[in-house]
Scaffold this motif. Sequence first.
Motif, PDB file in Angstrom:
ATOM      1  N   ASN A  17       0.809  -1.208   0.000  1.00  0.00           N
ATOM      2  CA  ASN A  17       0.000   0.000   0.000  1.00  0.00           C
ATOM      3  C   ASN A  17       0.852   1.272   0.000  1.00  0.00           C
ATOM      4  N   TYR A  18       1.974   1.224  -0.741  1.00  0.00           N
ATOM      5  CA  TYR A  18       2.849   2.387  -0.925  1.00  0.00           C
ATOM      6  C   TYR A  18       3.360   2.939   0.413  1.00  0.00           C
ATOM      7  N   ASP A  19       3.634   2.049   1.344  1.00  0.00           N
ATOM      8  CA  ASP A  19       4.064   2.450   2.684  1.00  0.00           C
ATOM      9  C   ASP A  19       5.464   3.073   2.641  1.00  0.00           C
ATOM     10  N   PRO A  20       5.611   4.343   3.022  1.00  0.00           N
ATOM     11  CA  PRO A  20       6.927   4.995   2.974  1.00  0.00           C
ATOM     12  C   PRO A  20       7.948   4.371   3.921  1.00  0.00           C
ATOM     13  N   ILE A  21       7.480   3.738   4.990  1.00  0.00           N
ATOM     14  CA  ILE A  21       8.404   3.064   5.898  1.00  0.00           C
ATOM     15  C   ILE A  21       9.071   1.892   5.186  1.00  0.00           C
ATOM     16  N   ASP A  22       8.294   1.159   4.397  1.00  0.00           N
ATOM     17  CA  ASP A  22       8.852   0.058   3.598  1.00  0.00           C
ATOM     18  C   ASP A  22       9.869   0.593   2.602  1.00  0.00           C
ATOM     19  N   THR A  23       9.554   1.730   1.966  1.00  0.00           N
ATOM     20  CA  THR A  23      10.490   2.334   1.006  1.00  0.00           C
ATOM     21  C   THR A  23      11.775   2.765   1.701  1.00  0.00           C
ATOM     22  N   LEU A  24      11.649   3.340   2.880  1.00  0.00           N
ATOM     23  CA  LEU A  24      12.846   3.742   3.638  1.00  0.00           C
ATOM     24  C   LEU A  24      13.700   2.529   4.006  1.00  0.00           C
ATOM     25  N   GLN A  25      13.062   1.445   4.429  1.00  0.00           N
ATOM     26  CA  GLN A  25      13.816   0.232   4.759  1.00  0.00           C
ATOM     27  C   GLN A  25      14.524  -0.317   3.520  1.00  0.00           C
ATOM     28  N   PHE A  26      13.851  -0.253   2.384  1.00  0.00           N
ATOM     29  CA  PHE A  26      14.465  -0.674   1.119  1.00  0.00           C
ATOM     30  C   PHE A  26      15.673   0.202   0.795  1.00  0.00           C
ATOM     31  N   SER A  27      15.547   1.509   1.025  1.00  0.00           N
ATOM     32  CA  SER A  27      16.663   2.429   0.753  1.00  0.00           C
ATOM     33  C   SER A  27      17.841   2.147   1.670  1.00  0.00           C
ATOM     34  N   LEU A  28      17.565   1.733   2.902  1.00  0.00           N
ATOM     35  CA  LEU A  28      18.645   1.374   3.827  1.00  0.00           C
ATOM     36  C   LEU A  28      19.357   0.109   3.368  1.00  0.00           C
ATOM     37  N   GLN A  29      18.584  -0.846   2.890  1.00  0.00           N
ATOM     38  CA  GLN A  29      19.153  -2.121   2.458  1.00  0.00           C
ATOM     39  C   GLN A  29      20.077  -1.956   1.261  1.00  0.00           C
ATOM     40  N   TYR A  30      19.719  -1.020   0.356  1.00  0.00           N
ATOM     41  CA  TYR A  30      20.490  -0.879  -0.883  1.00  0.00           C
ATOM     42  C   TYR A  30      21.223   0.464  -0.979  1.00  0.00           C
ATOM     43  N   ASN A  31      21.347   1.139   0.141  1.00  0.00           N
ATOM     44  CA  ASN A  31      22.163   2.354   0.224  1.00  0.00           C
ATOM     45  C   ASN A  31      21.725   3.420  -0.783  1.00  0.00           C
ATOM     46  N   ILE A  32      20.430   3.705  -0.783  1.00  0.00           N
ATOM     47  CA  ILE A  32      19.860   4.738  -1.648  1.00  0.00           C
ATOM     48  C   ILE A  32      19.598   5.967  -0.789  1.00  0.00           C
ATOM     49  N   LYS A  33      20.173   7.085  -1.153  1.00  0.00           N
ATOM     50  CA  LYS A  33      20.117   8.272  -0.300  1.00  0.00           C
ATOM     51  C   LYS A  33      18.818   9.060  -0.452  1.00  0.00           C
ATOM     52  N   PHE A  34      18.251   9.079  -1.665  1.00  0.00           N
ATOM     53  CA  PHE A  34      17.127   9.974  -1.951  1.00  0.00           C
ATOM     54  C   PHE A  34      15.819   9.192  -2.061  1.00  0.00           C
ATOM     55  N   ILE A  35      14.806   9.655  -1.333  1.00  0.00           N
ATOM     56  CA  ILE A  35      13.517   8.984  -1.296  1.00  0.00           C
ATOM     57  C   ILE A  35      12.417   9.982  -1.625  1.00  0.00           C
ATOM     58  N   GLN A  36      11.632   9.679  -2.641  1.00  0.00           N
ATOM     59  CA  GLN A  36      10.493  10.513  -3.017  1.00  0.00           C
ATOM     60  C   GLN A  36       9.232   9.941  -2.390  1.00  0.00           C
ATOM     61  N   ILE A  37       8.602  10.740  -1.527  1.00  0.00           N
ATOM     62  CA  ILE A  37       7.424  10.280  -0.796  1.00  0.00           C
ATOM     63  C   ILE A  37       6.179  10.971  -1.328  1.00  0.00           C
ATOM     64  N   TYR A  38       5.230  10.162  -1.796  1.00  0.00           N
ATOM     65  CA  TYR A  38       3.950  10.687  -2.267  1.00  0.00           C
ATOM     66  C   TYR A  38       3.060  10.943  -1.056  1.00  0.00           C
ATOM     67  N   LEU A  39       2.592  12.175  -0.942  1.00  0.00           N
ATOM     68  CA  LEU A  39       1.845  12.587   0.245  1.00  0.00           C
ATOM     69  C   LEU A  39       0.361  12.243   0.125  1.00  0.00           C
ATOM     70  N   ASN A  40       0.042  10.968   0.238  1.00  0.00           N
ATOM     71  CA  ASN A  40      -1.365  10.592   0.216  1.00  0.00           C
ATOM     72  C   ASN A  40      -1.995  10.868   1.582  1.00  0.00           C
ATOM     73  N   GLU A  41      -3.297  10.662   1.694  1.00  0.00           N
ATOM     74  CA  GLU A  41      -4.003  11.005   2.927  1.00  0.00           C
ATOM     75  C   GLU A  41      -3.545  10.165   4.110  1.00  0.00           C
ATOM     76  N   ASN A  42      -3.050   8.945   3.854  1.00  0.00           N
ATOM     77  CA  ASN A  42      -2.549   8.100   4.932  1.00  0.00           C
ATOM     78  C   ASN A  42      -1.325   8.704   5.610  1.00  0.00           C
ATOM     79  N   ILE A  43      -0.681   9.644   4.917  1.00  0.00           N
ATOM     80  CA  ILE A  43       0.481  10.323   5.490  1.00  0.00           C
ATOM     81  C   ILE A  43       0.102  11.709   6.004  1.00  0.00           C
TER      82      ILE A  43
END
Length: 264
Positions: A17-43
């Motif tokens: 469900n486009y969870d930004p926490i999951d995206t952040l964990q993915f970025s940590l795993q693969y050393n990705i510095k920049f994360i684009q977060i879509y500001l849906n109502e859940n956020i």
Amino acid sequence: MNPNIIGVATSVSKNVNYDPIDTLQFSLQYNIKFIQIYLNENIIFNKSKIEKIRTIAYQNDKVIICHSPYFLNENAISKTMISAAIDIMYFQKEKNIIFHFDERENLADSIEYIKILNNRGLSVYVENFYQNNNEISFINNTNKYNCLLILSKYHNISAFPVIDFPRLFISPIVKHFDSLFICKQLCDLVVELDLPTIIHIIDFTNFNQNRNCWCALGNGLMPFSEIFSFIKKKRCLIDHVMLEFEDKRMFLDSVSVIQKMYNS
């Protein structure tokens, strides 16, 4: 173009469900510095989630770029959305937020919305977007988008381009125009205006660009080799290359392709 400016969008977490926490964990795993977060109502309306996103990003030296759910129109100055974006990027010196271009808006009004956002400490990135893809509408839209960039530069306000290259290759546009030439024209403009730019990319096997025909870069129809070669030749100032895939494997396979293009 520096290959270390590659970023990941929360679209990659579609399976949760486009969870930004999951995206952040993915970025940590693969050393990705920049994360684009879509500001849906859940956020936007979830202060505890905003705090968790901000904390993870700050503790791990990640850079958040917010993507508004709104076009660049009167909705763009929603106090709730602005507050959420500022809270998420609280610890960042640069607070960048992306809006889709709205060709229905008067340019003077668009400039005023950007000024309001700037006054709240947000730098605005405007993504090329076409609500009508017929031939005349596309020409009018492109001219208006270019004028917005020129006027923003003239008025010395913080508004910068997001170039979604695949959007220039969608079926109705590629049918009537030389899409690669339009890409080069747009790159020429941002170089002439000396504007930092964010790039959005995916690849696909059919110009209708339905999700079921998306694929990793280099396996589809997008002429990315020519586009990146032109970007390097013109020395475009690229802030980030955001891969907007909805599949983590496609993302990872595409990162290696971009790195090869850059080093070639």
